[in-house]
Scaffold this motif. Structure first.
Motif, PDB file in Angstrom:
ATOM      1  N   VAL A   1      47.038  37.658  34.289  1.00 44.70           N
ATOM      2  CA  VAL A   1      45.787  38.884  34.729  1.00 44.70           C
ATOM      3  C   VAL A   1      44.705  37.930  34.990  1.00 44.70           C
ATOM      4  CG1 VAL A   1      46.926  40.841  33.462  1.00 44.70           C
ATOM      5  CG2 VAL A   1      45.196  39.781  31.761  1.00 44.70           C
ATOM      6  N   ILE A   2      44.520  37.973  36.169  1.00 41.93           N
ATOM      7  CA  ILE A   2      42.882  37.459  35.970  1.00 41.93           C
ATOM      8  C   ILE A   2      41.776  37.947  35.660  1.00 41.93           C
ATOM      9  CG2 ILE A   2      41.107  37.439  38.340  1.00 41.93           C
ATOM     10  CD1 ILE A   2      43.664  37.330  40.077  1.00 41.93           C
ATOM     11  N   THR A   3      41.134  36.778  34.732  1.00 34.46           N
ATOM     12  CA  THR A   3      40.560  37.888  33.530  1.00 34.46           C
ATOM     13  C   THR A   3      39.170  36.869  35.482  1.00 34.46           C
ATOM     14  OG1 THR A   3      41.008  36.183  32.429  1.00 34.46           O
ATOM     15  CG2 THR A   3      41.082  38.444  31.418  1.00 34.46           C
ATOM     16  N   TYR A   4      39.124  35.854  35.385  1.00 33.57           N
ATOM     17  CA  TYR A   4      37.283  35.581  36.219  1.00 33.57           C
ATOM     18  C   TYR A   4      37.874  35.689  37.703  1.00 33.57           C
ATOM     19  CZ  TYR A   4      36.779  33.600  31.327  1.00 33.57           C
ATOM     20  OH  TYR A   4      36.161  33.928  29.723  1.00 33.57           O
ATOM     21  N   PRO A   5      36.850  35.890  38.256  1.00 31.07           N
ATOM     22  CA  PRO A   5      36.897  36.087  40.288  1.00 31.07           C
ATOM     23  C   PRO A   5      37.377  34.620  40.596  1.00 31.07           C
ATOM     24  CG  PRO A   5      34.304  36.437  38.995  1.00 31.07           C
ATOM     25  CD  PRO A   5      35.525  36.396  38.065  1.00 31.07           C
ATOM     26  N   ASN A   6      37.620  33.922  40.007  1.00 31.19           N
ATOM     27  CA  ASN A   6      37.706  32.630  40.153  1.00 31.19           C
ATOM     28  C   ASN A   6      39.079  32.158  40.637  1.00 31.19           C
ATOM     29  OD1 ASN A   6      37.766  31.506  37.743  1.00 31.19           O
ATOM     30  ND2 ASN A   6      36.690  29.666  38.421  1.00 31.19           N
ATOM     31  N   GLU A   7      39.887  32.644  39.759  1.00 30.96           N
ATOM     32  CA  GLU A   7      40.943  32.648  39.034  1.00 30.96           C
ATOM     33  C   GLU A   7      42.297  32.820  40.071  1.00 30.96           C
ATOM     34  OE1 GLU A   7      41.301  32.204  34.759  1.00 30.96           O
ATOM     35  OE2 GLU A   7      41.460  34.201  35.530  1.00 30.96           O
ATOM     36  N   VAL A   8      43.757  32.069  40.053  1.00 30.59           N
ATOM     37  CA  VAL A   8      44.526  33.145  40.872  1.00 30.59           C
ATOM     38  C   VAL A   8      45.676  33.551  40.374  1.00 30.59           C
ATOM     39  CG1 VAL A   8      43.143  32.073  43.094  1.00 30.59           C
ATOM     40  CG2 VAL A   8      45.241  30.515  41.410  1.00 30.59           C
ATOM     41  N   ILE A   9      46.621  34.271  40.591  1.00 33.10           N
ATOM     42  CA  ILE A   9      48.190  34.417  39.143  1.00 33.10           C
ATOM     43  C   ILE A   9      49.089  33.563  40.740  1.00 33.10           C
ATOM     44  CG2 ILE A   9      49.931  36.183  39.290  1.00 33.10           C
ATOM     45  CD1 ILE A   9      47.518  38.251  38.833  1.00 33.10           C
ATOM     46  N   ILE A  10      50.070  33.610  39.823  1.00 26.11           N
ATOM     47  CA  ILE A  10      51.414  31.638  41.000  1.00 26.11           C
ATOM     48  C   ILE A  10      52.498  32.357  39.995  1.00 26.11           C
ATOM     49  CG2 ILE A  10      51.564  29.722  41.954  1.00 26.11           C
ATOM     50  CD1 ILE A  10      48.551  28.718  41.317  1.00 26.11           C
ATOM     51  N   LYS A  11      53.682  32.214  41.812  1.00 28.05           N
ATOM     52  CA  LYS A  11      54.448  32.606  41.211  1.00 28.05           C
ATOM     53  C   LYS A  11      55.039  31.555  41.307  1.00 28.05           C
ATOM     54  CE  LYS A  11      58.295  35.273  42.836  1.00 28.05           C
ATOM     55  NZ  LYS A  11      59.745  33.717  42.424  1.00 28.05           N
ATOM     56  N   VAL A  12      55.929  30.700  39.941  1.00 20.62           N
ATOM     57  CA  VAL A  12      56.295  29.291  39.481  1.00 20.62           C
ATOM     58  C   VAL A  12      57.814  28.858  39.911  1.00 20.62           C
ATOM     59  CG1 VAL A  12      56.750  27.790  37.843  1.00 20.62           C
ATOM     60  CG2 VAL A  12      54.655  29.628  37.688  1.00 20.62           C
ATOM     61  N   ASN A  13      57.989  28.624  40.876  1.00 18.82           N
ATOM     62  CA  ASN A  13      58.504  28.290  41.670  1.00 18.82           C
ATOM     63  C   ASN A  13      59.685  26.678  40.471  1.00 18.82           C
ATOM     64  OD1 ASN A  13      57.507  29.108  44.136  1.00 18.82           O
ATOM     65  ND2 ASN A  13      59.894  29.115  45.466  1.00 18.82           N
ATOM     66  N   ALA A  14      58.801  25.965  40.761  1.00 12.44           N
ATOM     67  CA  ALA A  14      59.604  24.851  39.940  1.00 12.44           C
ATOM     68  C   ALA A  14      58.679  24.532  38.569  1.00 12.44           C
ATOM     69  CB  ALA A  14      59.413  23.571  40.365  1.00 12.44           C
ATOM     70  N   ALA A  15      59.384  24.089  37.590  1.00 10.99           N
ATOM     71  CA  ALA A  15      58.251  23.454  36.659  1.00 10.99           C
ATOM     72  C   ALA A  15      58.192  22.127  36.178  1.00 10.99           C
ATOM     73  CB  ALA A  15      57.946  24.301  35.194  1.00 10.99           C
TER      74      ALA A  15
ATOM     75  N   SER B   1      54.666  23.827  40.067  1.00  9.21           N
ATOM     76  CA  SER B   1      54.530  24.341  41.869  1.00  9.21           C
ATOM     77  C   SER B   1      54.775  25.668  41.865  1.00  9.21           C
ATOM     78  CB  SER B   1      55.752  23.637  42.587  1.00  9.21           C
ATOM     79  OG  SER B   1      55.483  23.521  44.006  1.00  9.21           O
ATOM     80  N   GLY B   2      54.794  26.850  43.451  1.00  9.79           N
ATOM     81  CA  GLY B   2      54.519  27.514  43.870  1.00  9.79           C
ATOM     82  C   GLY B   2      53.776  28.338  44.375  1.00  9.79           C
ATOM     83  N   VAL B   3      53.749  29.858  44.405  1.00  8.05           N
ATOM     84  CA  VAL B   3      52.873  30.434  45.952  1.00  8.05           C
ATOM     85  C   VAL B   3      52.550  31.400  44.836  1.00  8.05           C
ATOM     86  CG1 VAL B   3      53.400  31.845  47.745  1.00  8.05           C
ATOM     87  CG2 VAL B   3      55.328  30.236  47.200  1.00  8.05           C
ATOM     88  N   ILE B   4      51.021  31.064  45.762  1.00  8.70           N
ATOM     89  CA  ILE B   4      49.782  32.383  45.370  1.00  8.70           C
ATOM     90  C   ILE B   4      50.413  33.633  45.394  1.00  8.70           C
ATOM     91  CG2 ILE B   4      47.530  33.089  45.740  1.00  8.70           C
ATOM     92  CD1 ILE B   4      46.648  29.925  45.915  1.00  8.70           C
TER      93      ILE B   4
END
Length: 405
Positions: A70-84, A127-130
């Protein structure tokens, strides 16, 4: 009037908190209360590979019930991971390497109990998508394709989603697939930190400098060769004989085979160097600094340091004191001989990845993927990593949206 406004606000907040589509948190900015979304779909769990204790490969556990970030700070993003991407540090962290220092970083005030880092998700490359942005994120938007090197104190990329600060991510190079992009960020950030931040190199001062990379066929080495050559440096590399053609294809000007005998003698016969990047450690410090140009600002930068090991063995306070004494003693010892001794460390940096992304899209750097595994094969990927002698990176496909092309 203030009572009416307060009542309306309270009802609106209750509506948001019970809505099936929005989960909210409160961010305080001075005296003003601000709401920002943490996840639109109210997801609470996700698939991930976790560890519940430190140990060998048997501690890896797949679960479909890992906590959704979850986003706890307003400068964060959640990313769907495609590859690690996997790195040697993932194998080390699985066994508890750096646990004391990383626990302190996660919990500086020591408010939590020991073991609160579990279940722990490994994986430093992503590497993924926001999927969602905090309110203070201006440079990125939803559906942007991004890549990042995840700090070791944060939950990693062997999961369907990850949350990161906006200043830790960068737009993925357009020329790379997610599979290829996941092979670069951690080694790129480590190389950048060692060569640029610590070594003082840049695209403007690197031309014609002589650089030696000790251990050049691994992840950091293969990236450093390409970046230094793009900046016009002359690069000498040590590696095994069967990796010589590989590193030459990446741009290495001169290669010394460490399997044919000690490399000190052939290296000492070459013109002295402006900078040495040491990925090997051990006994190399005993002779490597004699290969530098004295009294010319030449630097020896090693990525093999005892910092985390000291804190694991001695505790935070004593470990840091021991570390400070060691590096100060070595730096002074070599400074009187006219060369600079430095330790290099990984440092996450979105701006550095921005510059590297431009170099990738300009054709100056390519991804070096040695082997790709599916999400279900994570234990096999770790087994491969433990064998060592890599010729590039090991990548795990988290999402089926990115193929093996």
């Amino acid at each position: 009037m203030s009572y009416v406004r307060h009542l309306m606000y309270s009802r609106w907040l209750f509506h948001c908190s019970t809505s099936p589509s929005v989960n909210t948190s409160v961010c305080w900015h001075g005296r003003q209360k601000r709401l920002f979304s943490t996840t639109k779909r109210r997801m609470t769990i996700m698939p991930a590979w976790v560890i519940d204790k430190y140990g060998g490969n048997d501690v890896l556990r797949f679960t479909k019930n890992a906590s959704f970030p979850v986003i706890t700070y307003p400068n964060e993003v959640i990313i769907k991971v495609n590859a690690a991407g996997l790195n040697p540090i993932d194998v080390g962290m699985r066994g508890g390497y750096g646990a004391s220092s990383l626990s302190m970083k996660r919990d500086p005030l020591n408010l939590n109990q020991n073991g609160m880092e579990f279940p722990l998700i490994l994986g430093r490359d992503m590497s993924g998508v926001i999927m969602e942005c905090g309110l203070d994120v201006k440079y990125f938007t939803e559906k942007d394709e991004v890549w990042a090197a995840i700090p070791p104190w944060k939950q990693g990329s062997l999961a369907e989603f990850v949350v990161l600060s906006a200043n830790e991510i960068s737009r993925k190079p357009k020329l790379l697939s997610h599979r290829e992009a996941a092979a670069i960020p951690y080694v790129a950030a480590t190389s950048w930190s060692a060569l640029v931040n610590t070594g003082g190199l840049s695209k403007d001062n690197c031309a014609k400098k002589r650089i030696l990379i000790l251990g050049g066929s691994g992840g950091v080495g293969t990236f450093a060769i390409q970046m230094l050559k793009a900046w016009g440096a002359h690069v000498t590399v040590t590696c095994s004989q069967n990796a010589e053609r590989f590193v030459r294809e990446l741009g290495a000007d001169h290669v010394v085979d460490y399997t044919s005998g000690p490399v000190e003698k052939p290296l000492s016969e070459l013109e002295k160097f402006d900078l040495i990047l040491d990925n090997v450690g051990g006994e190399t410090e005993r002779w490597a600094l004699t290969l530098l140009k004295p009294w010319s600002g030449a630097k020896y930068v090693t990525l093999v340091t005892p910092f985390l090991q000291n804190t694991d063995l001695l505790g935070i306070a004593d470990g840091m004191m021991q570390t400070a004494a060691t590096v100060a003693t070595k730096a002074l010892k070599h400074l009187v001989k006219g060369v600079h001794y430095r330790w290099g460390f990984f440092a996450p940096s979105g701006p550095a990845l921005d510059e590297i992304s431009e170099m990738v899209d300009a054709g100056q750097i390519r991804a070096v993927v040695e082997e790709t595994f599916s999400f279900s094969q994570v234990p096999h990927a770790f087994e491969k990593m433990e064998k060592g002698h890599a010729r590039g990176k090991t990548v795990v496909l988290i999402s089926e949206e990115d193929d093996y092309s």
